[in-house]
Motif scaffolding. Structure first.
Motif, PDB file in Angstrom:
ATOM      1  N   THR A  26       0.815  -1.222   0.000  1.00  0.00           N
ATOM      2  CA  THR A  26       0.000   0.000   0.000  1.00  0.00           C
ATOM      3  C   THR A  26       0.843   1.264   0.000  1.00  0.00           C
ATOM      4  N   GLU A  27       2.148   1.151   0.315  1.00  0.00           N
ATOM      5  CA  GLU A  27       2.999   2.340   0.375  1.00  0.00           C
ATOM      6  C   GLU A  27       4.395   2.036  -0.162  1.00  0.00           C
ATOM      7  N   LEU A  28       5.002   3.051  -0.767  1.00  0.00           N
ATOM      8  CA  LEU A  28       6.393   2.998  -1.196  1.00  0.00           C
ATOM      9  C   LEU A  28       7.100   4.248  -0.698  1.00  0.00           C
ATOM     10  N   SER A  29       8.351   4.088  -0.323  1.00  0.00           N
ATOM     11  CA  SER A  29       9.159   5.223   0.113  1.00  0.00           C
ATOM     12  C   SER A  29      10.196   5.546  -0.955  1.00  0.00           C
ATOM     13  N   ILE A  30      10.146   6.770  -1.468  1.00  0.00           N
ATOM     14  CA  ILE A  30      11.153   7.239  -2.424  1.00  0.00           C
ATOM     15  C   ILE A  30      12.241   7.907  -1.606  1.00  0.00           C
ATOM     16  N   ARG A  31      13.383   7.245  -1.520  1.00  0.00           N
ATOM     17  CA  ARG A  31      14.409   7.592  -0.552  1.00  0.00           C
ATOM     18  C   ARG A  31      15.282   8.759  -1.012  1.00  0.00           C
ATOM     19  N   PRO A  32      15.849   9.491  -0.066  1.00  0.00           N
ATOM     20  CA  PRO A  32      16.755  10.595  -0.402  1.00  0.00           C
ATOM     21  C   PRO A  32      18.172  10.097  -0.633  1.00  0.00           C
ATOM     22  N   ALA A  33      18.957  10.904  -1.301  1.00  0.00           N
ATOM     23  CA  ALA A  33      20.393  10.620  -1.401  1.00  0.00           C
ATOM     24  C   ALA A  33      21.048  10.965  -0.068  1.00  0.00           C
ATOM     25  N   SER A  34      22.299  10.596   0.091  1.00  0.00           N
ATOM     26  CA  SER A  34      23.048  10.985   1.284  1.00  0.00           C
ATOM     27  C   SER A  34      24.189  11.901   0.866  1.00  0.00           C
ATOM     28  N   TYR A  57      14.025  -3.379  -1.849  1.00  0.00           N
ATOM     29  CA  TYR A  57      14.371  -2.097  -2.462  1.00  0.00           C
ATOM     30  C   TYR A  57      14.591  -2.288  -3.957  1.00  0.00           C
ATOM     31  N   ALA A  58      14.580  -1.178  -4.685  1.00  0.00           N
ATOM     32  CA  ALA A  58      14.877  -1.212  -6.115  1.00  0.00           C
ATOM     33  C   ALA A  58      15.464   0.124  -6.534  1.00  0.00           C
ATOM     34  N   PHE A  59      16.453   0.084  -7.425  1.00  0.00           N
ATOM     35  CA  PHE A  59      16.949   1.304  -8.051  1.00  0.00           C
ATOM     36  C   PHE A  59      16.066   1.619  -9.249  1.00  0.00           C
ATOM     37  N   THR A  60      15.748   2.894  -9.444  1.00  0.00           N
ATOM     38  CA  THR A  60      14.889   3.279 -10.553  1.00  0.00           C
ATOM     39  C   THR A  60      15.420   4.524 -11.247  1.00  0.00           C
ATOM     40  N   THR A  61      15.097   4.622 -12.536  1.00  0.00           N
ATOM     41  CA  THR A  61      15.229   5.887 -13.244  1.00  0.00           C
ATOM     42  C   THR A  61      13.963   6.672 -12.929  1.00  0.00           C
ATOM     43  N   TYR A  62      14.103   7.842 -12.339  1.00  0.00           N
ATOM     44  CA  TYR A  62      12.980   8.550 -11.731  1.00  0.00           C
ATOM     45  C   TYR A  62      12.823   9.929 -12.354  1.00  0.00           C
ATOM     46  N   ALA A  63      11.579  10.308 -12.618  1.00  0.00           N
ATOM     47  CA  ALA A  63      11.308  11.623 -13.199  1.00  0.00           C
ATOM     48  C   ALA A  63      10.055  12.213 -12.573  1.00  0.00           C
ATOM     49  N   VAL A  64      10.046  13.534 -12.428  1.00  0.00           N
ATOM     50  CA  VAL A  64       8.886  14.254 -11.906  1.00  0.00           C
ATOM     51  C   VAL A  64       8.440  15.262 -12.952  1.00  0.00           C
ATOM     52  N   ASN A  65       7.175  15.147 -13.389  1.00  0.00           N
ATOM     53  CA  ASN A  65       6.645  15.995 -14.457  1.00  0.00           C
ATOM     54  C   ASN A  65       7.605  15.977 -15.652  1.00  0.00           C
ATOM     55  N   THR A  97      16.579  11.298 -12.758  1.00  0.00           N
ATOM     56  CA  THR A  97      17.632  11.090 -11.775  1.00  0.00           C
ATOM     57  C   THR A  97      17.544   9.650 -11.279  1.00  0.00           C
ATOM     58  N   THR A  98      18.504   9.251 -10.484  1.00  0.00           N
ATOM     59  CA  THR A  98      18.548   7.890  -9.945  1.00  0.00           C
ATOM     60  C   THR A  98      18.022   7.913  -8.516  1.00  0.00           C
ATOM     61  N   ARG A  99      17.017   7.099  -8.252  1.00  0.00           N
ATOM     62  CA  ARG A  99      16.454   7.070  -6.900  1.00  0.00           C
ATOM     63  C   ARG A  99      16.280   5.635  -6.425  1.00  0.00           C
ATOM     64  N   LEU A 100      16.442   5.470  -5.120  1.00  0.00           N
ATOM     65  CA  LEU A 100      16.209   4.191  -4.467  1.00  0.00           C
ATOM     66  C   LEU A 100      14.776   4.181  -3.943  1.00  0.00           C
TER      67      LEU A 100
END
Length: 537
Positions: A225-233, A259-267, A272-275
């Protein structure tokens, strides 16, 4: 009018049942007389009408398993500027993390009207409002580590009273956060958070929680029911450090998250690369070993006994599953015992309340992966699991983005890994201690490399102060160090995980290779310059 005539005017049913009705009225009167000054606290003890499994009515299967690490993954998020502004206005005004509606596409499958909100505490402390014309333009997020530590109006979070920061990490005299974050560390890492500078102008870098069922109850994506789009460090733009920490934890047999690595885009923003990490929900809890109740520690938790009234713990714990059939009583009972137990009773009776071996291994793991933001860290990052069969509590780790060098500080906090910053060797002579002014030690009071910046947790503190229990932590550290570092398995794992990280507009291959080299050095597997760049696709 006679009494008989009055009686005849009463309804037939009332005339037939006047005796039990009268007895009931008298009983209520007596109860009010003798017990009227008592407070009745309703607790949920009956069986839930609907089970956690039955609450799922629509499970979207998608095209491929999101956590299949053999394939590439893509996630895109789209929403209107109006909704984005409303979410940000609420956060910058009073720290509220309100939901906004968005559409999400995961590996080609679009789910409309999901709920999205900001997620995190210390991570968000560096967020700056760069929206032109907003009421909070130019201001920083309202809060610091764990929330409520200053910030806003460009101010920086202040350390707790009595805490001495090491040289090079003192707050500026004017109380303003310098550009790039706290002093110390190449990317401004330090007490103010992860050292990553966040801005509202770059939404693709914001840590987010995605809920599939908030706007449409019963909906899930691949059972979640939920996913967390994690921040970089600060030291790992690709989040490679967190992925390796998750993988090590899982391979050691301890509960963790997929977990999974993804190619991520907003609008229409650059990729960018997000975990992406599964966020513990009722289905996650049901998948843990045995049958039990999962509780999330909140960042505002004191982990202290506050009486038997469960409503006093709403700022401390959130129950994840079995709501309606179980409640907070196991936690309250444990905290009551912890508060009253002498040192001798603590040592002798702890195994009646806590899975001692599991807890020692948890603390040892956090030390080996150099993670300070643990159950006793400023973010209180952990879940408690109460096994209904054994009656014992254990800890499920959560939020490992500051592990394996993810917290940048003076000289780099990664140097506090067992074996030192260059890796190799685990003896006391080889290990590098924390900077002056910062207490060390495993788990919470030490919590890995940033012990002086952790919060106090009575369970962790007392566990570490007891010689017999502390020896169990030492044994876990020795065991995990031999299994992961001395064997070279951790260094090999870094290469394995790095090969799954996608290069994107925001995170190129050179950055991924540099992140891999940094983490590899921490686990004792640094390479020569001639070997650099071998990881990745």
């Amino acid at each position: 009018m006679s009494l008989a005539s009055l009686r005849q005017r009463l309804p037939v049913r009332l005339r037939q049942h006047w005796k039990p009705l009268t007895a009931g009225v008298v009983g209520v009167a007596v109860a009010l007389t003798f017990f009227g000054d008592l407070t009745i606290r309703p607790y949920s003890t009956s069986s839930a009408a609907v089970t956690d499994e039955e609450r799922l009515t629509q499970d979207i299967t998608g095209s491929v398993d999101l956590f299949d690490d053999s394939v590439d993954h893509e996630i895109s998020l789209s929403y209107t500027q109006e909704r984005y502004d409303e979410m940000l206005d609420a956060y910058f005004a009073d720290g509220e993390k309100e939901w906004m509606s968005a559409d999400i596409t995961i590996d080609g499958t679009t789910i409309e009207d999901v709920a999205v909100r900001l997620k995190g505490n210390s991570t968000l402390s560096s967020l700056v409002d760069d929206r032109s014309g907003s009421d909070t333009e130019g201001e920083r997020a309202p809060g610091g580590i764990g929330g409520g530590m200053g910030g806003g109006e460009g101010g920086m979070p202040q350390p707790p009273e009595g805490m001495e920061l090491p040289e090079g990490m003192e707050p500026p005299a004017d109380g303003q956060m310098p550009e790039g974050g706290m002093p110390g560390g190449e990317d401004g890492g330090g007490f103010g958070g992860t050292g990553v500078s966040l801005t509202t102008a770059e939404p693709e870098n914001l840590p987010l929680l995605v809920s599939f069922d908030e706007n449409e109850p019963g909906r899930a994506y691949q059972g979640r029911t939920e996913l967390s789009i994690r921040p970089a460090s600060a030291s790992s733009e690709s989040s490679l450090n967190e992925a390796v920490a998750l993988e090590l934890t899982a391979r050691s047999g301890q509960p963790t998250q997929d977990y999974a690595f993804t190619t991520y885009a907003v609008n229409d923003r650059p990729t960018t690369t997000r975990l992406v990490v599964e966020n513990p929900d009722p289905q996650y809890a049901d998948g843990l070993e045995g049958e039990g109740v999962l509780y999330k520690l909140l960042s505002t938790s004191s982990f202290e006994y506050q009486g038997d009234d469960q409503t006093e713990y709403t700022d401390d714990f959130k129950q994840v599953n079995l709501v309606g059939s179980q409640d907070l009583q196991p936690i309250v009972s444990f905290l009551r015992w912890l508060d009253g137990a002498s040192d001798e009773e603590f040592a002798d009776e702890l195994d009646q309340w806590v899975d001692v071996e599991s807890f020692a291994r948890y603390l040892g793991t956090q030390e080996v992966i150099d993670n300070f933001d643990t159950i006793s860290g400023p973010g209180k990052n952990a879940y408690l699991y109460y096994d209904l069969d054994t009656g014992l509590l254990s800890v499920v780790s959560w939020d490992l983005n500051l592990a394996l060098g993810g917290m940048s500080g003076p000289g780099g906090m990664g140097g506090m890994m067992p074996g030192g910053g260059e890796g190799g060797g685990t003896s006391d002579d080889d290990a590098q201690g924390p900077p002056e002014g910062m207490e060390g030690g495993p788990g919470g009071a030490g919590g890995g490399g940033m012990g002086g910046m952790t919060s106090q947790n009575a369970l962790v503190t007392r566990f570490e102060e007891d010689a017999g229990l502390a020896a169990k932590i030492d044994a876990a550290v020795d065991d995990l160090t031999a299994e992961w570092i001395d064997s070279g398995k951790a260094a090999d794992l870094v290469d394995e995980v790095a090969a799954r990280v996608p290069a994107t507009d925001g995170v190129d291959q050179a950055t991924i290779d540099a992140d891999a080299e940094s983490v590899r050095e921490l686990v004792g597997g640094g390479t020569d310059e001639s070997d650099a760049g071998s990881s990745g696709r």
